[in-house]
Design an enzyme around this catalytic site. Structure first.
Site, short mmCIF file in Angstrom:
data_model
loop_
_atom_site.label_atom_id
_atom_site.label_comp_id
_atom_site.label_asym_id
_atom_site.label_seq_id
_atom_site.Cartn_x
_atom_site.Cartn_y
_atom_site.Cartn_z
N SER A 138 0.85 -1.19 0.00
CA SER A 138 0.00 0.00 0.00
C SER A 138 0.89 1.24 0.00
CB SER A 138 -0.89 0.01 1.25
OG SER A 138 -1.48 1.28 1.46
N TYR B 117 -1.70 -1.05 10.40
CA TYR B 117 -1.84 -1.43 8.99
C TYR B 117 -0.63 -0.99 8.19
CZ TYR B 117 -3.63 -1.30 4.18
OH TYR B 117 -3.79 -1.45 2.83
#
Length: 255
Positions: A141, A154
């Site tokens: 990401s 995350y």
């Protein structure tokens, strides 16, 4: 396109979003695709969406269930007697108050986003090295490179995935196995909508996020799937250990 005819691809997170778009892309190219996901009904939706459902085998497995995941990888190999590519898409990103998140929250993200990817990649590589090579594509990401105050853990998992990819690329190169990673920004998936709706004012949150993109739009799942497809195929034969950012320019602006 003929390259993928009757080859076998393993895709995690295959029930929706990027994983589903990736499965559709590979089936269109003639591949047999094994899709893994924890919700069987979503896997069924993917099977209905592909051009040739007979080319898809589903594995309704939670990526955190290590024995079941390892079995699924080997069963996918046994299905057609080969495993040419492993695509790791499965992941979660629940919002977090870092001052209140507990061990259970940490373990859930680490086991889903990081360990699950590690297990699939390692087992796939063990099969591929005996066959003379293959390709692995992981999904990180942009939050491995920029910060989001509501997704601290995350971000840690996604940063680790880039390092994991680089190390695996070097380790597996002698076997003819290439390992790369894609790093999307926001993608129009159910998970994005879920995350936005967790905020006090989802409409304002959506508008604020979109305003940060120089191109003025989010990527769609197929945009990321196209990059994954390229990285897994022969046109990327000299690319390994790379992180390809797919973000509509988000990480290239100073504003």
């Amino acid at each position: 396109m003929d390259y993928w005819q009757d080859r076998t691809v393993f895709v995690t997170g295959g029930g929706s979003g990027i994983g589903q778009a990736t499965a559709i892309k590979f089936v269109e190219a003639g591949a047999n695709v094994a899709i893994l996901g924890r919700t069987e009904s979503k896997l069924d939706t993917t099977i209905k969406a592909v051009a040739d459902p007979s080319r898809v085998r589903k594995f309704p497995v939670d990526i955190k269930d290590e024995p079941a995941v390892l079995k699924a990888v080997h069963d996918a190999f046994q299905w057609k007697g080969r495993l040419d590519a492993a695509i790791n898409v499965a992941g979660i990103f629940p919002s977090e108050d870092v001052f209140k998140s507990d061990r259970e929250y940490w373990d859930n993200l680490m086991n889903t986003n990081l360990r699950g990817t590690f297990l699939v990649a390692r087992e796939a590589a063990d099969i591929m090295k005996k066959a003379g090579g293959g390709a692995i594509v992981n999904t990180s990401s942009v939050l491995a490179q920029v910060g989001d105050p509501s997704l601290v853990t995350y971000s840690a998992t996604k940063g680790a995935l880039i390092s994991l990819t680089i190390a695996m690329a070097v380790r597996f190169a002698e076997y003819g196995i290439r390992v790369n990673v894609v790093s999307p920004a926001d993608v129009t998936t159910p998970f994005l909508e879920q995350w936005i709706n967790e905020h006090d004012d989802p409409g304002a949150t959506r508008k604020k996020i979109l305003s940060a993109y120089p191109l003025g739009y989010y990527c769609e799942p197929r945009d990321v799937a196209n990059v994954i497809f390229f990285l897994a195929g022969p046109d990327a034969r000299c690319i390994t250990g790379e992180n390809i950012v797919v973000d509509s320019g988000l990480t290239r602006t100073c504003y």
